[in-house]
Design a protein around this motif. Sequence first.
Motif, PDB file in Angstrom:
ATOM      1  N   HIS A  23     -14.973  36.298   3.224  1.00 17.60           N
ATOM      2  CA  HIS A  23     -14.252  36.104   1.967  1.00 17.60           C
ATOM      3  C   HIS A  23     -14.972  36.813   0.820  1.00 17.60           C
ATOM      4  O   HIS A  23     -14.327  37.357  -0.083  1.00 17.60           O
ATOM      5  CB  HIS A  23     -14.127  34.617   1.659  1.00 17.60           C
ATOM      6  CG  HIS A  23     -13.397  34.308   0.395  1.00 17.60           C
ATOM      7  ND1 HIS A  23     -12.106  34.732   0.150  1.00 17.60           N
ATOM      8  CD2 HIS A  23     -13.786  33.641  -0.730  1.00 17.60           C
ATOM      9  CE1 HIS A  23     -11.719  34.319  -1.050  1.00 17.60           C
ATOM     10  NE2 HIS A  23     -12.729  33.676  -1.606  1.00 17.60           N
ATOM     11  N   THR A  24     -16.304  36.833   0.871  1.00 16.49           N
ATOM     12  CA  THR A  24     -17.078  37.519  -0.167  1.00 16.49           C
ATOM     13  C   THR A  24     -16.823  39.024  -0.133  1.00 16.49           C
ATOM     14  O   THR A  24     -16.700  39.668  -1.187  1.00 16.49           O
ATOM     15  CB  THR A  24     -18.587  37.234   0.005  1.00 16.49           C
ATOM     16  OG1 THR A  24     -18.804  35.823  -0.010  1.00 16.49           O
ATOM     17  CG2 THR A  24     -19.398  37.879  -1.114  1.00 16.49           C
ATOM     18  N   GLN A  27     -13.457  39.502  -1.599  1.00 18.97           N
ATOM     19  CA  GLN A  27     -13.466  39.270  -3.036  1.00 18.97           C
ATOM     20  C   GLN A  27     -14.192  40.382  -3.785  1.00 18.97           C
ATOM     21  O   GLN A  27     -13.853  40.695  -4.929  1.00 18.97           O
ATOM     22  CB  GLN A  27     -14.109  37.914  -3.341  1.00 18.97           C
ATOM     23  CG  GLN A  27     -13.939  37.453  -4.775  1.00 18.97           C
ATOM     24  CD  GLN A  27     -12.474  37.325  -5.179  1.00 18.97           C
ATOM     25  OE1 GLN A  27     -11.616  37.006  -4.353  1.00 18.97           O
ATOM     26  NE2 GLN A  27     -12.168  37.598  -6.438  1.00 18.97           N
ATOM     27  N   ASN A 145     -18.455  28.725  -2.158  1.00 19.37           N
ATOM     28  CA  ASN A 145     -17.315  29.634  -2.287  1.00 19.37           C
ATOM     29  C   ASN A 145     -17.220  30.165  -3.714  1.00 19.37           C
ATOM     30  O   ASN A 145     -17.083  31.372  -3.938  1.00 19.37           O
ATOM     31  CB  ASN A 145     -16.036  28.884  -1.908  1.00 19.37           C
ATOM     32  CG  ASN A 145     -14.778  29.692  -2.171  1.00 19.37           C
ATOM     33  OD1 ASN A 145     -14.457  30.624  -1.453  1.00 19.37           O
ATOM     34  ND2 ASN A 145     -14.052  29.331  -3.217  1.00 19.37           N
ATOM     35  N   LEU A 148     -20.384  32.494  -4.444  1.00 15.61           N
ATOM     36  CA  LEU A 148     -20.318  33.813  -3.818  1.00 15.61           C
ATOM     37  C   LEU A 148     -19.206  34.666  -4.428  1.00 15.61           C
ATOM     38  O   LEU A 148     -19.363  35.883  -4.593  1.00 15.61           O
ATOM     39  CB  LEU A 148     -20.110  33.666  -2.305  1.00 15.61           C
ATOM     40  CG  LEU A 148     -21.310  33.106  -1.543  1.00 15.61           C
ATOM     41  CD1 LEU A 148     -20.939  32.793  -0.103  1.00 15.61           C
ATOM     42  CD2 LEU A 148     -22.489  34.082  -1.587  1.00 15.61           C
ATOM     43  N   MET A 149     -18.085  34.028  -4.761  1.00 17.87           N
ATOM     44  CA  MET A 149     -17.046  34.747  -5.483  1.00 17.87           C
ATOM     45  C   MET A 149     -17.583  35.229  -6.821  1.00 17.87           C
ATOM     46  O   MET A 149     -17.282  36.334  -7.276  1.00 17.87           O
ATOM     47  CB  MET A 149     -15.817  33.855  -5.694  1.00 17.87           C
ATOM     48  CG  MET A 149     -14.933  33.697  -4.478  1.00 17.87           C
ATOM     49  SD  MET A 149     -13.530  32.592  -4.767  1.00 17.87           S
ATOM     50  CE  MET A 149     -12.616  33.505  -5.995  1.00 17.87           C
ATOM     51  N   ALA A 152     -19.751  38.300  -6.245  1.00 16.50           N
ATOM     52  CA  ALA A 152     -18.879  39.463  -6.008  1.00 16.50           C
ATOM     53  C   ALA A 152     -18.211  39.908  -7.303  1.00 16.50           C
ATOM     54  O   ALA A 152     -18.156  41.107  -7.612  1.00 16.50           O
ATOM     55  CB  ALA A 152     -17.820  39.108  -4.960  1.00 16.50           C
TER      56      ALA A 152
END
Length: 398
Positions: A23-24, A27, A145, A148-149, A152
């Motif tokens: 997901h990172t 993103q 989450n 890390l978002m 990014a």
Amino acid sequence: MSFFQIRKETRLSKQAVLTLVNHTIFQFGNSLSLIFINLYLWRLTESLLVNGLFNVTAIMAQAVTTLLIGSLAKRKGHLVMYRYGIFLTAAFYLCVIATRESMVEYFIWFALIRGMAQSTYWLSYFTLAHEVSNNENRHRYLGWNQALMGVANLIGPAAAGYVISFQDGLLGYTIVFTFAFVMFILATIGSFQIKKEESHHTQYYMKLLPLILKREKRFGYALVGWFLLGFPQGIMMYVPPILLFVIFPNESFIGTINALFLSLSILASYVIARFGRLDQTRTYLFVSAVGMLLAASFLFWEISIWTVLLFMSIYSLFRPLQANTYGVYYFTWLDRIPLKTHFRVETVVLREAIINGGRGLGVIIFMLFAKELNPTTVPLVLSFVLVLQLGVPYLIKK
């Protein structure tokens, strides 16, 4: 227990870690380009209306697509749809690269593609997020989450702004969109490392929603909460970067200052991940609503570089508290409503459709009452949608 010691039951599984890493990557590709898609349209048109129409079309397309593909996601499996979402996002940026300045002639079609790509990805990702976490570690998962978002979103816009500012004309935008496309391809490859949870329950139960709402009225209130949360989010997707660019027209500055905002969000997300408690849900939501409303009050003085920076800095501190808290609260409903985890995909479909309905309506309100970057109407509209957030804590079941 020491500050850095983690209880065994709150530790994340290998699949949770893999999901977060992939997901990172996704993103990061998104963050390279998301802010600058709106600035790209602004550079081509200098029209707040075009930007508003692009965003509201994408948001509403996301809401409608989510409702339409819910049953397909249940039958095919959310991991398959997750990969489709990444692929469609890659296709969107490939089209942007191919059309370049001509994009503005077809911006409605681009908005539709973007909305469909986003709906497919986020429907699947939020289902995965529930699958790889549990009530003991979900605050931790969603906190990481957000963090890390944030990382990014911190690195991506700063790097993209640097590249764009050192290129002539709009060439820098093309370079950034190309790199974003590469990141989405990597995310597609990485998605094959995530294992599918076997389930024999592929029936789509959305038709049972009226019965569930009749039995659990508070679940309906939880859905209303997503609608209210969406109001400011739609506006915040595109207005702040344009505000900053009008005041200080330099893409490198926009990317760098965005890194500051995200640094604050990362800090807030880490604190939530470390200390967040489910029994403090109402308190967290009330504090975050008051904080964001306080942030908007600075814009009433004047719209200048300093007031916009203050607004965004304070907003960036309180926004993760609201998002993480409400996400954790909503997921707990899967342990209380009939069908429980068998209604997982349906709950995510409802969440995505309803919050995007709120986002779209927020953008429409902004377009109606703040057609230009007026120093009076902009803070009024923002304050109105943020005042609505004060109602969210009262929708929470004690």
